[in-house]
Design a protein around this motif. Sequence first.
Motif, PDB file in Angstrom:
ATOM      1  N   THR A 483       0.921  -1.049   0.282  1.00  0.00           N
ATOM      2  CA  THR A 483       0.058  -0.094  -0.092  1.00  0.00           C
ATOM      3  C   THR A 483       1.060   1.226   0.105  1.00  0.00           C
ATOM      4  N   LEU A 484       0.565   2.115  -0.962  1.00  0.00           N
ATOM      5  CA  LEU A 484       1.369   3.543  -1.007  1.00  0.00           C
ATOM      6  C   LEU A 484       0.471   4.693  -0.753  1.00  0.00           C
ATOM      7  N   LEU A 485       1.022   5.650  -0.012  1.00  0.00           N
ATOM      8  CA  LEU A 485       0.161   6.757   0.374  1.00  0.00           C
ATOM      9  C   LEU A 485       1.510   8.059   0.407  1.00  0.00           C
ATOM     10  N   VAL A 492       5.332   3.168   2.570  1.00  0.00           N
ATOM     11  CA  VAL A 492       5.050   2.012   1.954  1.00  0.00           C
ATOM     12  C   VAL A 492       4.678   0.897   2.951  1.00  0.00           C
ATOM     13  N   HIS A 493       3.481   0.376   2.978  1.00  0.00           N
ATOM     14  CA  HIS A 493       3.046  -0.650   3.830  1.00  0.00           C
ATOM     15  C   HIS A 493       2.824  -1.871   3.140  1.00  0.00           C
ATOM     16  N   VAL A 494       3.881  -2.974   3.756  1.00  0.00           N
ATOM     17  CA  VAL A 494       3.993  -4.133   3.055  1.00  0.00           C
ATOM     18  C   VAL A 494       3.350  -5.332   3.923  1.00  0.00           C
ATOM     19  N   ARG A 495       2.421  -6.002   3.351  1.00  0.00           N
ATOM     20  CA  ARG A 495       1.693  -7.261   3.741  1.00  0.00           C
ATOM     21  C   ARG A 495       2.433  -8.361   3.081  1.00  0.00           C
ATOM     22  N   PHE A 496       3.052  -9.025   4.114  1.00  0.00           N
ATOM     23  CA  PHE A 496       3.566 -10.510   3.431  1.00  0.00           C
ATOM     24  C   PHE A 496       2.315 -11.533   3.397  1.00  0.00           C
TER      25      PHE A 496
END
Length: 516
Positions: A483-485, A492-496
Amino acid sequence: MRARRSAGWPIERIHTIDNDLGISGASAHNRDGFQHLVSEVALGNAGIVLGLEVSRLARNNADWHRLIELAALAHTLILDEDGIYDPAHFNDRLLLGLKGTMSEAELHVLRARLQGGIRNKARRGELQIPLPIGLVYDALGSVALDPDQQIQDTVRMLFDTFREVRSASAVVRRFAREGWKFPRRTRRGVGKGDLLWGTLDHSRAINILHNPRYAGAFVYGRHRMTYNAKVGSGKCHPMRLARKEWQVLIEEAHPGYITWAEFERNEVTLQQNTPAWSSHGRGRMPREGVALLQGRVLCGRCGSRMSVRYLKLAEALTPYYVCQEQVVRHAGACCQSIRGSNIDAAVSDLLLKTVAPAALEVALAVHEQIAARIEEADTLRLRQLERARYEAELARRRYLKVDPDNRLVADTLEADWNEHLRRLDGLQQEHDQRRAADKVLLNDEARTRILALARDFPRVWNNPRTAPLERKRMLALLIEDVTLLKENEVAVHVRFSWRTNRLPQHPTVHADGGGA
Protein backbone atom coordinates in the motif's frame (compact mmCIF):
# COMPACT_ATOMS: atom_id res chain seq x y z
CA MET A 1 -58.78 -39.73 -44.50
CA ARG A 2 -61.71 -42.13 -45.01
CA ALA A 3 -64.14 -39.68 -43.37
CA ARG A 4 -62.98 -36.87 -45.60
CA ARG A 5 -63.40 -38.99 -48.72
CA SER A 6 -66.91 -40.00 -47.60
CA ALA A 7 -67.76 -36.31 -47.18
CA GLY A 8 -67.27 -35.76 -50.88
CA TRP A 9 -63.67 -34.56 -51.25
CA PRO A 10 -61.68 -36.35 -53.96
CA ILE A 11 -58.50 -37.96 -52.75
CA GLU A 12 -56.25 -35.77 -54.91
CA ARG A 13 -57.55 -32.65 -53.11
CA ILE A 14 -56.89 -34.02 -49.59
CA HIS A 15 -53.44 -33.18 -48.18
CA THR A 16 -52.37 -34.68 -44.84
CA ILE A 17 -49.64 -32.89 -42.87
CA ASP A 18 -48.01 -35.05 -40.20
CA ASN A 19 -44.42 -33.76 -40.27
CA ASP A 20 -44.63 -32.31 -36.77
CA LEU A 21 -45.65 -35.44 -34.88
CA GLY A 22 -43.77 -35.57 -31.57
CA ILE A 23 -42.65 -31.91 -31.81
CA SER A 24 -43.92 -29.33 -29.32
CA GLY A 25 -46.12 -26.58 -30.67
CA ALA A 26 -44.63 -23.99 -28.32
CA SER A 27 -42.78 -22.41 -31.25
CA ALA A 28 -42.93 -22.50 -35.05
CA HIS A 29 -39.16 -22.94 -35.18
CA ASN A 30 -38.13 -26.26 -36.80
CA ARG A 31 -41.80 -27.17 -37.46
CA ASP A 32 -41.81 -27.73 -41.20
CA GLY A 33 -45.38 -29.05 -41.23
CA PHE A 34 -46.89 -25.99 -39.55
CA GLN A 35 -44.89 -23.60 -41.71
CA HIS A 36 -46.06 -25.49 -44.83
CA LEU A 37 -49.68 -25.20 -43.61
CA VAL A 38 -49.33 -21.45 -43.06
CA SER A 39 -47.84 -20.95 -46.52
CA GLU A 40 -50.61 -22.95 -48.22
CA VAL A 41 -53.30 -20.96 -46.37
CA ALA A 42 -51.59 -17.66 -47.25
CA LEU A 43 -51.47 -18.64 -50.95
CA GLY A 44 -55.17 -19.50 -50.93
CA ASN A 45 -54.58 -23.18 -51.73
CA ALA A 46 -56.47 -24.47 -48.65
CA GLY A 47 -60.25 -24.44 -48.47
CA ILE A 48 -60.56 -25.89 -44.96
CA VAL A 49 -58.18 -26.97 -42.19
CA LEU A 50 -59.31 -30.06 -40.27
CA GLY A 51 -57.97 -31.32 -36.98
CA LEU A 52 -59.06 -33.11 -33.84
CA GLU A 53 -58.10 -30.06 -31.74
CA VAL A 54 -56.95 -27.26 -34.02
CA SER A 55 -55.82 -24.98 -31.19
CA ARG A 56 -52.93 -27.39 -30.62
CA LEU A 57 -51.57 -26.60 -34.07
CA ALA A 58 -49.71 -23.78 -32.33
CA ARG A 59 -49.40 -23.32 -28.56
CA ASN A 60 -48.03 -19.84 -29.15
CA ASN A 61 -50.54 -17.01 -29.53
CA ALA A 62 -48.38 -15.15 -32.04
CA ASP A 63 -48.25 -18.16 -34.39
CA TRP A 64 -51.90 -19.11 -33.79
CA HIS A 65 -53.33 -15.64 -34.45
CA ARG A 66 -51.17 -15.31 -37.56
CA LEU A 67 -52.76 -18.48 -38.93
CA ILE A 68 -56.26 -17.24 -38.04
CA GLU A 69 -55.63 -13.87 -39.73
CA LEU A 70 -54.32 -15.51 -42.91
CA ALA A 71 -57.28 -17.92 -42.94
CA ALA A 72 -59.68 -14.96 -42.66
CA LEU A 73 -58.03 -13.18 -45.57
CA ALA A 74 -58.03 -16.33 -47.75
CA HIS A 75 -61.57 -17.35 -46.68
CA THR A 76 -60.28 -20.68 -45.34
CA LEU A 77 -62.49 -22.54 -42.88
CA ILE A 78 -61.27 -24.31 -39.72
CA LEU A 79 -62.91 -27.46 -38.33
CA ASP A 80 -62.38 -29.56 -35.23
CA GLU A 81 -64.46 -31.92 -33.07
CA ASP A 82 -66.52 -29.04 -31.64
CA GLY A 83 -67.62 -27.51 -34.91
CA ILE A 84 -66.68 -25.52 -37.98
CA TYR A 85 -65.42 -21.92 -37.82
CA ASP A 86 -65.08 -19.11 -40.31
CA PRO A 87 -62.22 -16.83 -39.17
CA ALA A 88 -63.67 -14.03 -41.27
CA HIS A 89 -66.57 -13.78 -38.78
CA PHE A 90 -65.85 -11.95 -35.53
CA ASN A 91 -67.55 -14.46 -33.20
CA ASP A 92 -65.73 -17.44 -34.70
CA ARG A 93 -62.39 -15.62 -34.62
CA LEU A 94 -63.02 -14.67 -30.98
CA LEU A 95 -63.76 -18.28 -30.06
CA LEU A 96 -60.65 -19.55 -31.89
CA GLY A 97 -58.55 -16.93 -30.10
CA LEU A 98 -59.85 -18.08 -26.71
CA LYS A 99 -59.07 -21.68 -27.59
CA GLY A 100 -55.52 -20.68 -28.54
CA THR A 101 -55.08 -18.75 -25.28
CA MET A 102 -56.28 -21.73 -23.23
CA SER A 103 -53.95 -24.05 -25.16
CA GLU A 104 -50.96 -21.80 -24.43
CA ALA A 105 -51.99 -21.55 -20.76
CA GLU A 106 -52.27 -25.34 -20.56
CA LEU A 107 -48.70 -25.68 -21.82
CA HIS A 108 -47.55 -23.15 -19.20
CA VAL A 109 -49.33 -25.05 -16.41
CA LEU A 110 -47.80 -28.36 -17.50
CA ARG A 111 -44.32 -26.85 -17.67
CA ALA A 112 -44.75 -25.20 -14.26
CA ARG A 113 -45.78 -28.50 -12.67
CA LEU A 114 -42.82 -30.33 -14.19
CA GLN A 115 -40.38 -27.61 -13.20
CA GLY A 116 -41.83 -27.51 -9.69
CA GLY A 117 -41.28 -31.23 -9.27
CA ILE A 118 -37.71 -30.88 -10.52
CA ARG A 119 -36.99 -28.01 -8.11
CA ASN A 120 -38.47 -29.87 -5.14
CA LYS A 121 -36.28 -32.86 -5.90
CA ALA A 122 -33.28 -30.60 -6.32
CA ARG A 123 -33.88 -28.93 -2.94
CA ARG A 124 -33.58 -32.37 -1.36
CA GLY A 125 -30.39 -33.03 -3.31
CA GLU A 126 -31.92 -36.09 -4.97
CA LEU A 127 -32.09 -34.83 -8.56
CA GLN A 128 -29.81 -36.81 -10.85
CA ILE A 129 -28.12 -34.47 -13.32
CA PRO A 130 -25.11 -35.22 -15.57
CA LEU A 131 -21.90 -35.37 -13.57
CA PRO A 132 -18.50 -34.05 -14.66
CA ILE A 133 -15.62 -36.39 -15.36
CA GLY A 134 -14.30 -38.01 -12.19
CA LEU A 135 -17.73 -38.42 -10.57
CA VAL A 136 -20.28 -41.19 -11.24
CA TYR A 137 -23.55 -42.52 -9.82
CA ASP A 138 -23.24 -45.82 -7.97
CA ALA A 139 -25.79 -48.65 -7.91
CA LEU A 140 -27.87 -46.84 -5.26
CA GLY A 141 -27.99 -43.60 -7.22
CA SER A 142 -25.55 -41.79 -4.93
CA VAL A 143 -22.64 -39.72 -6.22
CA ALA A 144 -19.23 -41.37 -5.83
CA LEU A 145 -15.72 -40.95 -7.16
CA ASP A 146 -15.03 -42.67 -10.46
CA PRO A 147 -13.72 -46.20 -9.78
CA ASP A 148 -11.10 -45.75 -12.51
CA GLN A 149 -7.99 -44.90 -10.51
CA GLN A 150 -6.29 -43.16 -13.43
CA ILE A 151 -9.22 -40.76 -13.82
CA GLN A 152 -9.08 -39.96 -10.09
CA ASP A 153 -5.32 -39.36 -10.18
CA THR A 154 -5.57 -37.11 -13.25
CA VAL A 155 -8.33 -34.95 -11.77
CA ARG A 156 -6.45 -34.69 -8.47
CA MET A 157 -3.31 -33.73 -10.38
CA LEU A 158 -5.19 -30.86 -12.02
CA PHE A 159 -6.28 -29.44 -8.65
CA ASP A 160 -2.87 -30.08 -7.08
CA THR A 161 -1.15 -28.27 -9.94
CA PHE A 162 -3.51 -25.29 -9.69
CA ARG A 163 -2.97 -25.17 -5.93
CA GLU A 164 0.72 -24.82 -6.70
CA VAL A 165 0.87 -22.53 -9.77
CA ARG A 166 -2.36 -20.51 -9.12
CA SER A 167 -3.12 -20.16 -12.84
CA ALA A 168 -5.29 -22.20 -15.22
CA SER A 169 -2.97 -21.41 -18.14
CA ALA A 170 0.00 -22.69 -16.14
CA VAL A 171 -1.92 -25.91 -15.42
CA VAL A 172 -2.52 -26.43 -19.14
CA ARG A 173 1.13 -25.74 -19.94
CA ARG A 174 2.33 -28.25 -17.37
CA PHE A 175 -0.01 -30.96 -18.67
CA ALA A 176 1.25 -30.29 -22.21
CA ARG A 177 4.89 -30.22 -21.10
CA GLU A 178 4.60 -33.49 -19.19
CA GLY A 179 2.55 -35.16 -21.93
CA TRP A 180 -0.37 -35.99 -19.59
CA LYS A 181 -3.74 -36.77 -21.14
CA PHE A 182 -7.05 -35.71 -19.63
CA PRO A 183 -10.21 -37.87 -19.77
CA ARG A 184 -13.67 -37.01 -21.04
CA ARG A 185 -16.82 -39.03 -21.72
CA THR A 186 -19.00 -38.84 -24.80
CA ARG A 187 -22.28 -37.20 -23.75
CA ARG A 188 -24.52 -38.05 -26.69
CA GLY A 189 -24.67 -39.74 -30.06
CA VAL A 190 -22.72 -42.79 -31.15
CA GLY A 191 -20.56 -44.19 -28.38
CA LYS A 192 -22.39 -42.38 -25.59
CA GLY A 193 -20.58 -42.96 -22.30
CA ASP A 194 -17.28 -43.99 -23.92
CA LEU A 195 -14.10 -42.78 -22.22
CA LEU A 196 -11.71 -40.75 -24.36
CA TRP A 197 -8.29 -39.36 -23.49
CA GLY A 198 -6.97 -36.17 -25.07
CA THR A 199 -5.09 -32.96 -24.42
CA LEU A 200 -6.27 -30.53 -21.76
CA ASP A 201 -7.23 -27.09 -23.08
CA HIS A 202 -7.76 -23.85 -21.19
CA SER A 203 -11.57 -23.75 -21.41
CA ARG A 204 -11.80 -27.29 -20.04
CA ALA A 205 -9.52 -26.44 -17.12
CA ILE A 206 -11.55 -23.29 -16.34
CA ASN A 207 -14.84 -25.21 -16.36
CA ILE A 208 -13.46 -27.85 -14.01
CA LEU A 209 -12.03 -25.29 -11.58
CA HIS A 210 -15.35 -23.39 -11.54
CA ASN A 211 -17.46 -26.54 -11.04
CA PRO A 212 -18.60 -26.86 -7.37
CA ARG A 213 -19.39 -30.57 -7.81
CA TYR A 214 -15.67 -31.30 -7.42
CA ALA A 215 -15.93 -29.72 -3.93
CA GLY A 216 -18.68 -32.18 -2.97
CA ALA A 217 -21.50 -29.64 -3.32
CA PHE A 218 -24.87 -30.26 -4.98
CA VAL A 219 -25.81 -27.29 -7.16
CA TYR A 220 -28.89 -26.59 -9.25
CA GLY A 221 -29.63 -23.48 -11.30
CA ARG A 222 -26.09 -22.29 -12.10
CA HIS A 223 -27.20 -21.28 -15.61
CA ARG A 224 -30.24 -19.61 -17.12
CA MET A 225 -31.39 -20.10 -20.68
CA THR A 226 -31.69 -16.75 -22.45
CA TYR A 227 -32.33 -15.64 -26.01
CA ASN A 228 -29.49 -13.76 -27.69
CA ALA A 229 -30.95 -11.41 -30.29
CA LYS A 230 -27.49 -10.64 -31.69
CA VAL A 231 -26.95 -14.26 -32.73
CA GLY A 232 -30.27 -14.41 -34.53
CA SER A 233 -30.46 -18.20 -34.55
CA GLY A 234 -33.76 -18.34 -32.68
CA LYS A 235 -32.21 -20.58 -30.02
CA CYS A 236 -31.69 -20.02 -26.33
CA HIS A 237 -28.18 -20.00 -24.90
CA PRO A 238 -27.02 -20.72 -21.33
CA MET A 239 -25.93 -17.74 -19.23
CA ARG A 240 -23.86 -18.30 -16.10
CA LEU A 241 -25.39 -16.82 -12.94
CA ALA A 242 -23.73 -15.40 -9.84
CA ARG A 243 -23.63 -17.64 -6.79
CA LYS A 244 -26.31 -15.63 -4.98
CA GLU A 245 -28.71 -16.43 -7.84
CA TRP A 246 -28.24 -20.22 -7.70
CA GLN A 247 -31.51 -21.93 -6.84
CA VAL A 248 -30.00 -24.76 -4.77
CA LEU A 249 -26.60 -25.07 -3.09
CA ILE A 250 -25.96 -27.94 -0.65
CA GLU A 251 -22.40 -28.15 0.65
CA GLU A 252 -20.78 -31.49 1.49
CA ALA A 253 -23.57 -33.39 -0.26
CA HIS A 254 -21.26 -36.08 -1.68
CA PRO A 255 -17.56 -36.99 -1.88
CA GLY A 256 -15.34 -34.55 -3.74
CA TYR A 257 -11.76 -33.93 -4.79
CA ILE A 258 -11.28 -30.68 -2.85
CA THR A 259 -12.90 -28.99 0.13
CA TRP A 260 -15.43 -26.18 -0.15
CA ALA A 261 -12.97 -23.75 1.44
CA GLU A 262 -10.39 -24.56 -1.24
CA PHE A 263 -13.04 -24.14 -3.95
CA GLU A 264 -13.78 -20.63 -2.69
CA ARG A 265 -10.07 -19.80 -2.63
CA ASN A 266 -9.79 -21.04 -6.21
CA GLU A 267 -12.71 -18.81 -7.22
CA VAL A 268 -10.97 -15.77 -5.72
CA THR A 269 -7.71 -16.67 -7.46
CA LEU A 270 -9.38 -17.11 -10.84
CA GLN A 271 -11.17 -13.80 -10.40
CA GLN A 272 -7.92 -12.06 -9.55
CA ASN A 273 -6.26 -13.54 -12.63
CA THR A 274 -8.69 -11.81 -15.00
CA PRO A 275 -7.04 -8.88 -16.78
CA ALA A 276 -10.22 -6.75 -16.92
CA TRP A 277 -10.74 -3.65 -14.78
CA SER A 278 -12.08 -4.59 -11.38
CA SER A 279 -11.98 -3.43 -7.80
CA HIS A 280 -10.07 -6.51 -6.63
CA GLY A 281 -7.14 -6.42 -9.00
CA ARG A 282 -5.96 -5.88 -12.52
CA GLY A 283 -2.91 -7.77 -13.72
CA ARG A 284 -1.88 -9.60 -10.55
CA MET A 285 -0.21 -12.31 -12.63
CA PRO A 286 3.47 -11.47 -13.32
CA ARG A 287 4.01 -9.94 -16.76
CA GLU A 288 6.76 -8.26 -18.74
CA GLY A 289 8.11 -4.90 -17.59
CA VAL A 290 10.58 -3.60 -15.02
CA ALA A 291 7.96 -2.58 -12.43
CA LEU A 292 8.64 -4.98 -9.57
CA LEU A 293 5.30 -4.47 -7.76
CA GLN A 294 3.10 -4.72 -10.87
CA GLY A 295 -0.41 -5.82 -9.88
CA ARG A 296 0.33 -5.72 -6.12
CA VAL A 297 0.14 -2.02 -5.29
CA LEU A 298 -2.88 -0.58 -3.46
CA CYS A 299 -3.77 3.07 -3.23
CA GLY A 300 -3.51 4.35 0.36
CA ARG A 301 -6.27 6.91 -0.27
CA CYS A 302 -9.12 5.05 -1.97
CA GLY A 303 -8.02 1.43 -1.48
CA SER A 304 -8.15 0.59 -5.22
CA ARG A 305 -5.43 -1.31 -7.02
CA MET A 306 -2.96 0.89 -8.85
CA SER A 307 -1.87 0.30 -12.41
CA VAL A 308 1.57 0.72 -13.98
CA ARG A 309 2.54 3.41 -16.48
CA TYR A 310 5.97 3.73 -18.07
CA LEU A 311 7.59 7.06 -18.98
CA LYS A 312 10.84 7.48 -20.86
CA LEU A 313 13.28 9.44 -18.71
CA ALA A 314 16.97 9.75 -19.52
CA GLU A 315 16.74 7.20 -22.34
CA ALA A 316 15.24 4.58 -20.00
CA LEU A 317 11.71 3.46 -19.15
CA THR A 318 10.76 4.50 -15.62
CA PRO A 319 7.73 2.85 -13.97
CA TYR A 320 5.03 4.94 -12.26
CA TYR A 321 2.30 3.51 -10.04
CA VAL A 322 -0.92 5.35 -10.86
CA CYS A 323 -4.37 5.13 -9.27
CA GLN A 324 -6.93 5.62 -12.07
CA GLU A 325 -10.04 4.33 -10.29
CA GLN A 326 -11.74 7.73 -10.15
CA VAL A 327 -10.56 8.64 -13.65
CA VAL A 328 -11.92 5.53 -15.33
CA ARG A 329 -15.14 4.96 -13.38
CA HIS A 330 -16.25 8.46 -12.35
CA ALA A 331 -14.38 10.83 -14.73
CA GLY A 332 -12.64 12.32 -11.72
CA ALA A 333 -9.07 13.23 -10.89
CA CYS A 334 -6.17 10.84 -10.36
CA CYS A 335 -5.70 9.95 -6.67
CA GLN A 336 -1.93 9.76 -6.78
CA SER A 337 0.93 8.94 -9.13
CA ILE A 338 4.22 7.76 -7.64
CA ARG A 339 7.52 7.02 -9.31
CA GLY A 340 8.20 3.34 -8.84
CA SER A 341 12.00 3.11 -8.99
CA ASN A 342 12.63 4.12 -5.38
CA ILE A 343 9.63 2.13 -4.15
CA ASP A 344 10.89 -1.03 -5.87
CA ALA A 345 14.36 -0.54 -4.37
CA ALA A 346 12.98 -0.04 -0.84
CA VAL A 347 10.75 -3.13 -1.04
CA SER A 348 13.61 -5.15 -2.53
CA ASP A 349 15.91 -4.23 0.39
CA LEU A 350 13.17 -5.09 2.90
CA LEU A 351 12.62 -8.43 1.20
CA LEU A 352 16.31 -9.36 1.29
CA LYS A 353 16.66 -8.42 4.98
CA THR A 354 13.50 -10.30 5.98
CA VAL A 355 13.83 -13.47 3.94
CA ALA A 356 17.53 -14.15 4.53
CA PRO A 357 17.15 -15.63 8.06
CA ALA A 358 14.49 -18.08 6.92
CA ALA A 359 16.14 -18.92 3.60
CA LEU A 360 17.44 -22.37 4.63
CA GLU A 361 14.12 -23.48 6.04
CA VAL A 362 12.33 -22.30 2.90
CA ALA A 363 14.86 -24.13 0.72
CA LEU A 364 14.27 -27.42 2.52
CA ALA A 365 10.52 -26.95 2.13
CA VAL A 366 11.01 -26.33 -1.58
CA HIS A 367 13.06 -29.53 -1.91
CA GLU A 368 10.32 -31.53 -0.18
CA GLN A 369 7.70 -29.94 -2.42
CA ILE A 370 9.71 -30.87 -5.52
CA ALA A 371 9.98 -34.46 -4.27
CA ALA A 372 6.22 -34.63 -3.71
CA ARG A 373 5.52 -33.25 -7.19
CA ILE A 374 7.87 -35.75 -8.79
CA GLU A 375 6.19 -38.62 -6.94
CA GLU A 376 2.72 -37.50 -8.06
CA ALA A 377 3.88 -37.14 -11.67
CA ASP A 378 5.50 -40.58 -11.60
CA THR A 379 2.28 -42.13 -10.27
CA LEU A 380 0.25 -40.50 -13.02
CA ARG A 381 2.64 -41.72 -15.72
CA LEU A 382 2.47 -45.24 -14.28
CA ARG A 383 -1.34 -45.11 -14.57
CA GLN A 384 -1.08 -44.11 -18.22
CA LEU A 385 1.43 -46.88 -18.82
CA GLU A 386 -0.81 -49.43 -17.11
CA ARG A 387 -3.82 -48.41 -19.23
CA ALA A 388 -1.74 -48.61 -22.44
CA ARG A 389 -0.52 -52.08 -21.44
CA TYR A 390 -4.11 -53.20 -20.82
CA GLU A 391 -5.27 -51.86 -24.20
CA ALA A 392 -2.38 -53.62 -25.95
CA GLU A 393 -3.26 -56.90 -24.21
CA LEU A 394 -6.92 -56.44 -25.17
CA ALA A 395 -5.92 -55.88 -28.81
CA ARG A 396 -3.78 -59.04 -28.68
CA ARG A 397 -6.68 -61.14 -27.38
CA ARG A 398 -8.96 -59.79 -30.10
CA TYR A 399 -6.42 -60.73 -32.73
CA LEU A 400 -5.93 -64.25 -31.35
CA LYS A 401 -9.69 -64.93 -31.34
CA VAL A 402 -10.18 -64.15 -35.02
CA ASP A 403 -10.11 -66.85 -37.71
CA PRO A 404 -6.64 -66.65 -39.38
CA ASP A 405 -8.20 -67.34 -42.77
CA ASN A 406 -10.42 -64.27 -42.50
CA ARG A 407 -7.67 -61.91 -43.61
CA LEU A 408 -10.03 -58.93 -44.04
CA VAL A 409 -10.59 -58.89 -40.28
CA ALA A 410 -7.27 -60.36 -39.16
CA ASP A 411 -5.19 -57.73 -40.97
CA THR A 412 -7.16 -54.92 -39.33
CA LEU A 413 -6.88 -56.41 -35.84
CA GLU A 414 -3.17 -57.08 -36.35
CA ALA A 415 -2.57 -53.47 -37.39
CA ASP A 416 -4.52 -52.29 -34.33
CA TRP A 417 -2.42 -54.53 -32.08
CA ASN A 418 0.82 -53.20 -33.60
CA GLU A 419 -0.37 -49.63 -33.10
CA HIS A 420 -1.07 -50.27 -29.40
CA LEU A 421 2.34 -51.92 -29.01
CA ARG A 422 4.10 -48.92 -30.60
CA ARG A 423 2.22 -46.57 -28.30
CA LEU A 424 3.10 -48.73 -25.27
CA ASP A 425 6.77 -48.77 -26.26
CA GLY A 426 6.80 -44.98 -26.68
CA LEU A 427 5.21 -44.43 -23.28
CA GLN A 428 7.64 -46.88 -21.65
CA GLN A 429 10.66 -45.10 -23.11
CA GLU A 430 9.32 -41.70 -22.13
CA HIS A 431 8.60 -42.95 -18.60
CA ASP A 432 12.14 -44.33 -18.23
CA GLN A 433 13.68 -41.09 -19.47
CA ARG A 434 11.61 -38.92 -17.13
CA ARG A 435 12.30 -41.21 -14.17
CA ALA A 436 16.03 -40.91 -14.84
CA ALA A 437 15.72 -37.14 -15.05
CA ASP A 438 13.70 -37.04 -11.82
CA LYS A 439 16.41 -38.98 -9.96
CA VAL A 440 18.85 -36.22 -10.82
CA LEU A 441 16.51 -33.67 -9.19
CA LEU A 442 16.29 -35.70 -5.97
CA ASN A 443 19.92 -36.68 -5.42
CA ASP A 444 22.27 -35.16 -2.84
CA GLU A 445 23.89 -32.91 -5.42
CA ALA A 446 20.53 -31.29 -6.25
CA ARG A 447 19.82 -30.82 -2.54
CA THR A 448 23.20 -29.15 -2.12
CA ARG A 449 22.51 -26.82 -5.05
CA ILE A 450 19.14 -25.80 -3.56
CA LEU A 451 20.75 -25.01 -0.19
CA ALA A 452 23.49 -23.05 -1.92
CA LEU A 453 20.87 -21.14 -3.89
CA ALA A 454 19.07 -20.25 -0.65
CA ARG A 455 22.30 -18.93 0.89
CA ASP A 456 22.99 -16.93 -2.26
CA PHE A 457 19.44 -15.54 -2.55
CA PRO A 458 20.62 -11.89 -2.41
CA ARG A 459 23.15 -12.56 -5.18
CA VAL A 460 20.50 -14.24 -7.34
CA TRP A 461 18.01 -11.44 -6.69
CA ASN A 462 20.51 -8.71 -7.62
CA ASN A 463 22.00 -10.57 -10.58
CA PRO A 464 21.47 -8.48 -13.75
CA ARG A 465 20.77 -11.69 -15.70
CA THR A 466 17.72 -12.43 -13.53
CA ALA A 467 14.74 -11.36 -15.63
CA PRO A 468 12.18 -8.93 -14.12
CA LEU A 469 9.49 -11.54 -14.73
CA GLU A 470 11.33 -14.04 -12.51
CA ARG A 471 11.75 -11.44 -9.76
CA LYS A 472 7.99 -10.80 -9.86
CA ARG A 473 7.29 -14.51 -9.54
CA MET A 474 9.56 -14.79 -6.52
CA LEU A 475 7.98 -11.69 -5.01
CA ALA A 476 4.48 -13.14 -5.54
CA LEU A 477 5.41 -16.07 -3.27
CA LEU A 478 6.42 -13.73 -0.45
CA ILE A 479 4.36 -10.52 -0.61
CA GLU A 480 0.56 -10.27 -0.78
CA ASP A 481 0.27 -6.54 -1.52
CA VAL A 482 1.92 -3.15 -0.96
CA THR A 483 0.00 0.00 0.00
CA LEU A 484 1.35 3.39 -1.05
CA LEU A 485 0.39 6.77 0.45
CA LYS A 486 2.10 9.96 -0.73
CA GLU A 487 1.99 12.92 1.66
CA ASN A 488 5.23 14.79 2.42
CA GLU A 489 6.97 11.52 1.67
CA VAL A 490 5.81 8.16 0.37
CA ALA A 491 4.77 5.63 3.05
CA VAL A 492 5.06 2.02 1.91
CA HIS A 493 3.06 -0.57 3.86
CA VAL A 494 4.02 -4.17 2.99
CA ARG A 495 1.79 -7.16 3.79
CA PHE A 496 3.54 -10.50 3.48
CA SER A 497 1.76 -13.57 2.12
CA TRP A 498 0.22 -16.24 4.39
CA ARG A 499 2.62 -18.72 2.78
CA THR A 500 5.43 -17.04 4.74
CA ASN A 501 3.71 -16.69 8.09
CA ARG A 502 7.04 -16.79 9.94
CA LEU A 503 7.81 -13.34 8.54
CA PRO A 504 6.57 -10.04 10.01
CA GLN A 505 3.17 -9.32 8.55
CA HIS A 506 2.85 -5.53 8.39
CA PRO A 507 6.23 -3.76 8.12
CA THR A 508 6.21 -0.12 7.01
CA VAL A 509 9.08 1.53 5.17
CA HIS A 510 9.49 5.05 3.85
CA ALA A 511 10.85 5.98 0.46
CA ASP A 512 11.19 9.15 -1.55
CA GLY A 513 8.98 9.15 -4.65
CA GLY A 514 8.39 11.65 -7.36
CA GLY A 515 5.01 12.47 -8.88
CA ALA A 516 4.18 12.28 -12.54
